[in-house]
Design a protein around this motif. Structure first.
Motif, mmCIF file in Angstrom:
data_model
loop_
_atom_site.group_PDB
_atom_site.id
_atom_site.type_symbol
_atom_site.label_atom_id
_atom_site.label_comp_id
_atom_site.label_asym_id
_atom_site.label_seq_id
_atom_site.Cartn_x
_atom_site.Cartn_y
_atom_site.Cartn_z
ATOM 1 N N ARG A 1 7.513 4.601 2.955
ATOM 2 C CA ARG A 1 6.608 4.056 3.975
ATOM 3 C C ARG A 1 6.482 5.022 5.154
ATOM 4 O O ARG A 1 5.392 5.215 5.705
ATOM 5 C CB ARG A 1 7.107 2.692 4.453
ATOM 6 N N HIS A 2 7.612 5.591 5.541
ATOM 7 C CA HIS A 2 7.597 6.552 6.657
ATOM 8 C C HIS A 2 6.742 7.767 6.301
ATOM 9 O O HIS A 2 5.916 8.219 7.116
ATOM 10 C CB HIS A 2 9.027 6.997 6.975
ATOM 11 N N LEU B 1 -7.258 6.501 3.045
ATOM 12 C CA LEU B 1 -6.268 5.668 2.355
ATOM 13 C C LEU B 1 -5.329 5.023 3.362
ATOM 14 O O LEU B 1 -5.045 3.823 3.274
ATOM 15 C CB LEU B 1 -5.469 6.520 1.365
ATOM 16 N N ARG B 2 -4.866 5.790 4.324
ATOM 17 C CA ARG B 2 -3.923 5.266 5.322
ATOM 18 C C ARG B 2 -4.579 4.187 6.171
ATOM 19 O O ARG B 2 -3.936 3.230 6.592
ATOM 20 C CB ARG B 2 -3.410 6.410 6.198
ATOM 21 N N GLU B 3 -5.874 4.330 6.400
ATOM 22 C CA GLU B 3 -6.604 3.339 7.206
ATOM 23 C C GLU B 3 -6.868 2.056 6.423
ATOM 24 O O GLU B 3 -6.769 0.952 6.958
ATOM 25 C CB GLU B 3 -7.931 3.965 7.654
ATOM 26 N N ARG B 4 -7.181 2.193 5.132
ATOM 27 C CA ARG B 4 -7.612 1.035 4.338
ATOM 28 C C ARG B 4 -6.465 0.213 3.757
ATOM 29 O O ARG B 4 -6.629 -0.978 3.501
ATOM 30 C CB ARG B 4 -8.477 1.511 3.163
ATOM 31 N N LEU B 5 -5.317 0.830 3.510
ATOM 32 C CA LEU B 5 -4.243 0.158 2.773
ATOM 33 C C LEU B 5 -3.840 -1.146 3.451
ATOM 34 O O LEU B 5 -3.602 -1.197 4.655
ATOM 35 C CB LEU B 5 -3.022 1.080 2.654
ATOM 36 N N SER C 1 2.356 -0.776 -4.193
ATOM 37 C CA SER C 1 3.163 -0.634 -5.408
ATOM 38 C C SER C 1 2.744 0.594 -6.203
ATOM 39 O O SER C 1 3.574 1.259 -6.822
ATOM 40 C CB SER C 1 3.048 -1.889 -6.286
ATOM 41 N N GLU C 2 1.437 0.891 -6.180
ATOM 42 C CA GLU C 2 0.944 2.058 -6.913
ATOM 43 C C GLU C 2 1.434 3.347 -6.262
ATOM 44 O O GLU C 2 1.798 4.306 -6.944
ATOM 45 C CB GLU C 2 -0.583 2.030 -6.961
ATOM 46 N N ILE C 3 1.478 3.366 -4.939
ATOM 47 C CA ILE C 3 1.987 4.545 -4.223
ATOM 48 C C ILE C 3 3.469 4.736 -4.520
ATOM 49 O O ILE C 3 3.926 5.844 -4.819
ATOM 50 C CB ILE C 3 1.761 4.394 -2.702
ATOM 51 N N TYR C 4 4.254 3.637 -4.463
ATOM 52 C CA TYR C 4 5.685 3.728 -4.771
ATOM 53 C C TYR C 4 5.894 4.274 -6.184
ATOM 54 O O TYR C 4 6.763 5.114 -6.427
ATOM 55 C CB TYR C 4 6.351 2.358 -4.669
ATOM 56 N N ASP C 5 5.097 3.765 -7.116
ATOM 57 C CA ASP C 5 5.194 4.162 -8.515
ATOM 58 C C ASP C 5 4.977 5.672 -8.658
ATOM 59 O O ASP C 5 5.764 6.383 -9.300
ATOM 60 C CB ASP C 5 4.143 3.378 -9.315
ATOM 61 N N ILE C 6 3.905 6.173 -8.040
ATOM 62 C CA ILE C 6 3.558 7.588 -8.156
ATOM 63 C C ILE C 6 4.602 8.467 -7.480
ATOM 64 O O ILE C 6 5.054 9.474 -8.047
ATOM 65 C CB ILE C 6 2.160 7.847 -7.549
ATOM 66 N N ALA D 1 20.339 2.441 -1.995
ATOM 67 C CA ALA D 1 19.498 3.594 -2.356
ATOM 68 C C ALA D 1 18.043 3.172 -2.529
ATOM 69 O O ALA D 1 17.122 3.875 -2.081
ATOM 70 C CB ALA D 1 20.024 4.243 -3.633
ATOM 71 N N ILE D 2 17.810 2.020 -3.174
ATOM 72 C CA ILE D 2 16.442 1.506 -3.339
ATOM 73 C C ILE D 2 15.829 1.226 -1.969
ATOM 74 O O ILE D 2 14.679 1.586 -1.690
ATOM 75 C CB ILE D 2 16.433 0.230 -4.206
ATOM 76 N N GLU D 3 16.617 0.578 -1.107
ATOM 77 C CA GLU D 3 16.115 0.256 0.238
ATOM 78 C C GLU D 3 15.741 1.530 0.995
ATOM 79 O O GLU D 3 14.687 1.608 1.634
ATOM 80 C CB GLU D 3 17.182 -0.529 1.012
ATOM 81 N N ARG D 4 16.600 2.563 0.909
ATOM 82 C CA ARG D 4 16.317 3.832 1.584
ATOM 83 C C ARG D 4 15.039 4.474 1.043
ATOM 84 O O ARG D 4 14.243 5.031 1.796
ATOM 85 C CB ARG D 4 17.479 4.811 1.415
ATOM 86 N N MET D 5 14.858 4.390 -0.287
ATOM 87 C CA MET D 5 13.667 4.994 -0.892
ATOM 88 C C MET D 5 12.396 4.353 -0.359
ATOM 89 O O MET D 5 11.433 5.044 -0.023
ATOM 90 C CB MET D 5 13.714 4.859 -2.421
#
Length: 563
Positions: free
Chosen positions: A27-28, A245-249, A129-134, A18-22
């Motif tokens: 990312r997708h 954001l998508r360009e800089r990350l 990590s910040e994106i995942y967190d949010i 489940a973590i892997e799927r998340m």
């Protein structure tokens, strides 16, 4: 017995999948640029979170609304986000120079901007990590909002229960609520949430904010209102990721600016070629350990060091803190507030200006001229940001004249972590970092040993630690598997593997620093996610963290001054 083990193994495998799927899904969605959390595009995230049932989110899989998890999440998201239909994740795109007032969540240092009644922008400067967190917190928040909706909508036309109508009246009234009015509103709210009156009255004040005493009631109302609009009017909430954001990350833009500012300051103060020791810690423990004995000599005579540190940790001790800081600045401390967007402040200590005799843990009292250590203390990084900042800091300094390799003698990491054996305030000494969800593992020779911290009335454990993709995603099944397996895992945190990856690359592959650099890792327990009532959602450490923090700090400094 074997059946129970098989069930545990199956549950941990389900949770791990489940973590892997998340993470694959997040990312997708990021690459796609937008998604609707409660629509088809957000379905995989919702399903995975409900399978996982992380400890921090409590009763997410049950019909009743989770209160402690809601408090944990709302402290890490901007005030007013529950009212917003559109949530836009952006890079640092200049909003700080606009009329928009930054909103900073109490437990996460990130700038957020309320654009209008319906939109909240959240600035991402600390990496994936910040994106995942949010996104994880938003998924939880919206799942809970639909629980509220299901309990108050009584037909397809969108008619609502009497409880909802009474809550709406209490929230939309301009006047402050009297005690009687508040308790009436909480009675109706308890019915809506599937909780007891005692539970909602106990947590009500914890949600209150300055100038927003009704925050809990407003939160429940707006979460429910937006969920009702999604179902009745098909007006879905939308999360977007800005093109910039998508360009800089992943380009280390903020980390590079941050590291350059430190090296320029070292160069300007003629400290660039001195032996350097890097410490990742908070902004008070090293300063207090070095300078409280000097600044507070009279107070220290009457109390133990620990009592003084506990006093300094108290928010009401502003004057004492100011005295310590002033003394530190008079004796070689430089403070570099972050201007890069990393949210990582830095202190530089020139020990040539420090009287080592006044610190009884410093065994060395003098150094050859030009060989006095320089200590760089960097505030905590966040997840993958640890790799970005450490990698950039360890790179050589280049100016128009020459390239200077930093003489980094040691890197020490002190932080909070979840413990799998023991309780809050205990200490963990890692022997390796295992990166969750991958086969990556980072064994290392830790200069800090269990015996260095034994004998102070605090339990100390050593073994491997997991660097997790997000603390909010862990559940007991995964953690129990790691704890009981041959991996000998003692705890979990978010930065260790990222720091070690950067250190190993700089020392062993790129030759940026000496390959004999020493590393020190130590963590104190902020929670025990295997223990009911001891997760992060149960509240902070209070003064429990003071003793282990300063024990670790003193040991790190003692070893630095022995080198």
């Amino acid at each position: 017995m074997s059946l129970i083990k098989q069930q545990d193994r199956t549950r941990s495998q389900e949770s791990s999948a489940a973590i892997e799927r998340m993470y694959i899904t997040m990312r997708h969605l990021f690459n796609r640029g937008f998604y609707k959390p409660m629509g088809v595009s957000g379905e995989t995230l919702r399903e995975a979170l409900l399978i996982l049932r992380p400890e921090i989110y409590g009763t997410i899989a049950e019909e009743k609304v989770e209160l402690n998890g809601l408090l944990y999440v709302i402290d890490r998201l901007p005030e007013g986000i529950e009212e917003c239909r559109y949530i836009n994740l952006t890079s640092d795109e200049g909003y700080k120079n606009s009329h928009f007032k930054p909103i900073v969540p109490p437990k996460r240092r990130r700038n957020c901007y309320r654009i209008d009644d319906e939109q909240m922008n959240i600035e991402i400067t600390r990496g994936r990590s910040e994106i995942y967190d949010i996104l994880t917190h938003l998924t939880f928040l919206f799942v809970e909002s639909h629980k509220i909706m299901k309990r108050v909508v009584i037909n397809e036309e969108g008619h609502t229960t009497r409880d909802w109508q009474k809550l709406e009246k209490a929230v939309l009234t301009e006047e402050p609520l009297s005690q009687a009015e508040r308790e009436i509103a909480l009675t109706h709210t308890a019915n809506i949430l599937g909780r007891t009156f005692h539970e909602v009255t106990s947590i009500y004040s914890k949600f209150s904010a300055p100038n927003n005493e009704k925050r809990f009631l407003k939160l429940v109302y707006w979460l429910g209102k937006r969920a009702i609009e999604e179902i009745v009017e098909s007006d879905k909430r939308l999360v977007t990721f800005s093109p910039v954001l998508r360009e800089r990350l992943g380009h280390h833009i903020h980390g590079e600016v941050w590291a350059d500012s430190i090296k320029k300051e070292l160069d300007a103060k003629d400290l660039l070629r001195r032996p350097i020791h890097i410490i990742s810690a908070n902004m008070h423990s090293v300063m207090n350990t070095l300078f409280a004995p000097v600044a507070l000599e009279k107070e220290m005579a009457k109390k133990s060091n620990l009592e003084i540190y506990e006093t300094l940790s108290n928010a009401s001790s502003g004057k004492l803190r100011a005295r310590v800081e002033k003394t530190a600045q008079q004796h070689g401390m430089l403070f570099i507030p972050d201007q890069s967007g990393t949210n990582i402040d830095v202190q530089i200590f020139d020990t040539a200006k420090l009287d080592l005799k006044q610190n009884n843990f410093c065994s060395k009292t003098s150094y050859p001229e030009g060989k006095e250590p320089v200590i760089i203390v960097m505030d905590y990084a966040f997840g993958e940001q640890a790799y970005e900042t450490m990698e950039e800091l360890l790179k050589p300094y280049e100016d128009k004249r020459e390239t200077v390799h930093l003489d980094v003698k040691s890197v020490s990491i002190m932080g909070k972590a979840g413990i799998l054996e023991g309780g809050k305030g205990d200490i963990m000494i890692p022997t390796a970092h295992l990166f969750e969800g991958t086969a990556d593992n980072y064994p290392f020779e830790n200069q800090l040993k269990k015996e260095d911290l034994d004998g102070h009335g605090i339990s100390v454990y050593d073994g491997a630690m997991i660097t997790v993709l997000g603390t909010s995603l862990q559940n007991r099944d995964i953690l129990r598997f790691f704890y009981e397996s041959t991996w000998n895992v003692i705890g979990l945190e978010m930065e260790g593997a990222h720091y070690q990856k950067a250190i190993q690359a700089a020392a062993k592959l790129r030759g940026s620093i000496s390959d004999s650099v020493k590393v020190r890792y130590a963590y104190y327990a902020s929670d025990n996610p295997l223990e009911t009532g001891s997760t992060l959602a149960s509240g902070g450490l209070g003064t429990t963290g003071v003793k282990p923090t300063y024990l670790i700090t003193e040991q790190i400094l003692e070893q630095i001054f022995k080198d």
